[in-house]
Structures are given as structure tokens and as C-alpha cells.
Design an enzyme around this catalytic site. Structure first.
Site, short mmCIF file in Angstrom:
data_model
loop_
_atom_site.label_atom_id
_atom_site.label_comp_id
_atom_site.label_asym_id
_atom_site.label_seq_id
_atom_site.Cartn_x
_atom_site.Cartn_y
_atom_site.Cartn_z
N LYS A 166 0.91 -1.20 0.03
CA LYS A 166 0.04 -0.11 -0.07
C LYS A 166 0.93 1.26 0.07
CE LYS A 166 -2.47 2.03 3.85
NZ LYS A 166 -3.66 1.84 4.93
N ASP A 193 -3.59 4.71 -0.29
CA ASP A 193 -4.47 5.44 0.83
C ASP A 193 -3.95 6.76 0.88
OD1 ASP A 193 -5.65 6.00 3.14
OD2 ASP A 193 -4.39 4.58 4.44
N ASP A 243 -11.63 3.84 5.55
CA ASP A 243 -10.88 3.76 7.03
C ASP A 243 -11.46 4.69 8.03
OD1 ASP A 243 -9.07 3.98 9.08
OD2 ASP A 243 -7.19 4.19 7.89
N LYS A 267 -9.89 -1.02 12.05
CA LYS A 267 -9.14 -0.92 13.16
C LYS A 267 -9.90 -0.75 14.45
CE LYS A 267 -6.14 1.94 10.30
NZ LYS A 267 -5.71 3.53 9.99
O1 SMG Z 1 0.59 -0.05 11.19
O2 SMG Z 1 1.80 -0.52 9.30
C1 SMG Z 1 0.93 0.11 9.97
C2 SMG Z 1 0.63 1.57 9.43
C3 SMG Z 1 -0.42 1.23 8.49
O3 SMG Z 1 -0.86 2.99 6.80
C4 SMG Z 1 -1.25 2.63 8.04
N1 SMG Z 1 -2.04 3.35 8.90
O4 SMG Z 1 -4.27 5.48 7.45
O5 SMG Z 1 -4.17 3.33 7.22
C5 SMG Z 1 -3.71 4.32 7.75
C6 SMG Z 1 -2.50 4.41 8.43
C7 SMG Z 1 -2.50 5.31 9.58
C8 SMG Z 1 -1.18 5.38 10.33
S1 SMG Z 1 -1.37 6.88 11.45
C9 SMG Z 1 -0.35 6.31 12.62
MG MG Z 2 -5.79 4.27 6.20
#
Ligand code: SMG
Ligand code: MG
Length: 374
Positions: A166, A193, A243, A267
Site C-alpha cells: 500500500k 491510501d 478507513d 481498526k
Molecule cells: O501499522 O503498518 C502500519 C501502518 C498502516 O498505513 C497505515 N496506517 O491510514 O491506514 C492508515 C495509516 C494510519 C497511520 S497513522 C499512525
Molecule cells: Mg488508512
């Protein structure tokens, strides 16, 4: 699996900081370390661990470490302390008087789940009813200073065996990096993303990304705007995934019904805990939409919770769950998380998190602590 009666006798909050091995840049900023609140719930001679997915600043969502600390210390923990918890749903019910603050709620709910699993001497995955022994995983790569640097990162990830990559995008860092990466890796499972960096007036521009065979575009528009996401979905071919917009089973149902997305990133922190994460999973499953487990750069503790969650059946797409070494030189759990097979991470099978928490490393990383209870 039956939930045991759990008495929460004492809770400890601890803010830790672990330096990332590589800075992580998104459309909303650059992150150099994972600064997190860890929650320990103690009862019946056992301890369970949870991690709050808030960041120091309220930029991914309105929560920050300071708001989570305040809400946990003043409201959430006192509402659970000294209580016997007889079902996982009871945790959320006792916390429902606090409006919002899902990441704070999720952290204590996660610690109590770990405690319950340890009490039963089963894995967290078994307690949740997980069906997978390993989960497909991808890697999320941040914005780099140059496209060459990004291609080098993708190359490393592919060699390491990740099942999908990603890429973070934002206006000015989208068509070109995706074009170059797609040219270099024609068969790679690729997603993008935007963390809400675009608006509906960018629809024509975003339609240019259709050329790159992306499996999805994640959260292109504002977190509160399901309506515009539905309008965008009509103008581009690439499936949309949400998300930030999905805050629980309610918004999941609305988004799927409106056609605002075809895929959901789950999440547990964002949706308010494991019980609500499972409810989002179920809503998506009955609508025929796949889900996958997102990440918030968690330490090993949050990563173990994510692995347990991602072992549920409708987590059909690769998770943003990578090895410990992708984030930290030294994780705070033993053994560290590693790929079990190319593109797969094994779901821990030992009691609770299934990995030991290394308290000496936790101590070294600690910025502040608070004990609540006797
Ligand atoms: O934990 O590997 C990971 C990061 C995954 O890209 C990631 N997270 O919007 O999905 C998302 C982002 C938010 C990160 S903010 C700390
Ligand atoms: Mg995201």
C-alpha cells in the site's frame, strides 16, 4: 467460547515511545516514533495488556494520547474498577456513558480481553472465535523524498515476501509514484491510501489512478463524507475502501448501503474495541463486502491484538500488519512478530496475546505512568 467472570482489581497506564526504524509520512504528516499508551488490567493474579492507537497529536482522528490518558484515568477505568465483567459486551455497556473516545475505550477493552483469555488459558484468537491460523499481510509504505527512494522501499518489501503493498498518496504525490511503481512491478498487488486528502472536485484526477490496476483506493475524501464517497465511486473504476469514515457497525451499514465503499478497513481503536470491530466485520460479511485489518504502527502488544482480530473469517484481504522489524529495532514482545510464510503472519496460539511482554524494554521506553486502584 464462554467468557469467564473477570474482576478488574487494578489498572496501570503507561505512555511509551519507541523510535521507528524508518520515518512514516502520510498526507497528514511525518511520524518518527510510535508514542503510545499501554494499559495493563490486573485481576485474580493475572495481567492483561492493551494498547491505545491514538497518536501524540489529534491528526488521524480527534483523539490524542493526552485526551486518551485523561478519559481513561478520569472516567473509563473508574467505571470498570472493582467490577466483575461477565461478558465482553458488558465492557462497552459500562463505558457507553462516555461519548466518543473510541481509541481510549478500545485500549482498556483490549486489556480485559487479554486478561479473560489468559484466565481461560486460551489464545485471544480462540476467545474471539477466530478461524485462521495465519493471516495474509501487506506493508504500508509512506511518502518518500523521491520516487527512487520509494521504489527501493517497494523492492525490499517484495523481496521480504509481503502479499501486497500500500502506498500513501496525496495531491502532488499520486499519479507519478504509482505509475513508476506499477511499471517496475507489473504483477504486484497494489493499493493506495490518501487519508482524506482529496475532495470530490478531484474526481477526474483520481480516475487517472484507474490505469494502475489498484485493488482499492483507501479513504480518498473527508472522514465525515459518505455521500461524496458514493458520488466518487460512480466516477472511478477502482474500488473504494473506507478507513477513517467507518466508526462502527452503524457507519459501516450506511456506507455499504450508500455505495460509498466496497471494502472496509477495520481498526479496533477507531471503531471502539474488539466487540464493535467484530460487529463491523459481521455487517460487511452479510453485505458480501470483504474487510481487512488496518494498522496504527502498533507496538507488539497492539499487533498481537490485531492478529487475533484478523483471524476472523471475513478478513479476506491482506492486513496492514507487518513484522516487528519493519517498525522497531527492538519490539517490546518476545518473540518479535515475523513472517511465518511469504506474505503470512501466524496467529499466536499461546494464552492471551501469545507473546511475552518484555517489561525491561517497556520500562526503558516509558515516559509516564499512572496506577489506578488499590
Ligand atoms: O501499522 O503498518 C502500519 C501502518 C498502516 O498505513 C497505515 N496506517 O491510514 O491506514 C492508515 C495509516 C494510519 C497511520 S497513522 C499512525
Ligand atoms: Mg488508512
Amino acid at each position: 467460547m464462554n467468557w469467564p467472570a473477570i474482576a478488574v482489581e487494578r489498572v496501570e497506564l503507561r505512555e511509551v515511545r519507541l523510535t521507528l526504524v524508518h520515518p512514516f509520512e502520510t498526507s497528514f504528516g511525518r511520524i518518527e516514533s510510535r508514542q503510545a499508551i499501554l494499559v495493563t488490567a490486573a485481576g485474580d493474579g493475572l495481567e492483561g495488556f492493551g494498547e491505545c492507537t491514538a497518536q501524540p497529536a489529534p491528526i488521524y482522528s480527534y483523539e490524542s494520547n493526552s485526551t486518551a490518558w485523561h478519559v481513561l484515568e478520569e472516567f473509563l477505568v473508574p467505571a470498570l474498577l472493582g467490577r466483575t465483567i461477565r461478558s465482553p459486551e458488558e465492557i462497552g455497556a459500562r463505558l457507553a456513558f462516555v461519548r466518543g473516545h473510541p481509541m481510549a475505550k478500545s485500549a482498556i477493552e483490549a486489556a480485559i480481553h487479554d486478561l479473560a483469555a489468559r484466565r481461560l488459558a486460551v489464545s485471544l484468537s480462540a476467545l474471539l472465535g477466530g478461524t485462521r491460523t495465519q493471516v495474509p499481510v501487506g506493508i504500508s509504505l509512506g511518502i518518500e523524498p523521491t520516487i527512487e527512494a520509494l521504489v527501493a522501499q517497494v523492492e525490499r518489501a517484495v523481496l521480504r515476501g509481503y502479499a501486497r503493498v500500500k502506498l500513501k498518496i496525496k495531491p502532488g504525490w499520486d499519479v507519478e509514484p504509482l505509475r513508476v511503481v506499477r511499471e517496475a512491478f507489473p504483477d504486484l498487488r497494489l493499493t493506495a491510501d490518501a487519508n482524506a486528502a482529496y475532495s470530490l472536485s478531484d474526481a477526474e484526477h483520481l480516475a487517472r489512478l484507474d490505469a494502475f490496476g489498484l485493488e482499492m483506493i483507501e479513504q480518498p475524501l473527508d472522514h465525515e463524507d459518505l455521500f461524496d464517497h458514493a458520488a466518487l465511486a460512480e466516477k472511478i473504476r477502482t474500488p473504494l475502501c473506507l478507513d477513517e469514515s467507518i466508526t462502527g457497525p452503524e457507519t459501516a451499514r450506511h456506507a455499504l448501503r450508500l455505495g460509498a465503499c466496497r471494502i472496509i478497513n477495520i481498526k479496533m481503536g477507531r471503531v471502539g474495541g474488539l466487540v464493535r470491530a467484530r460487529a463491523v466485520h459481521d455487517v460487511a460479511e452479510s453485505a458480501g463486502a470483504p474487510v481487512w485489518c488496518g494498522g496504527m504502527l502498533e507496538t507488539g502488544i497492539g499487533r498481537c491484538h490485531n492478529l487475533a482480530l484478523a483471524s476472523l473469517p471475513n478478513f479476506r484481504l491482506p492486513a496492514d500488519l507487518s513484522e516487528s522489524r519493519r517498525y522497531f529495532a527492538e519490539d517490546i514482545i518476545h518473540p518479535p512478530v515475523t513472517l511465518s510464510d511469504p506474505g503470512m503472519i501466524g496467529v499466536p496460539s499461546g494464552p492471551g496475546l501469545g507473546h511475552a511482554v518484555l517489561m525491561d524494554r517497556v520500562e526503558k521506553a516509558t515516559l509516564r505512568t499512572a496506577g489506578i486502584g488499590p
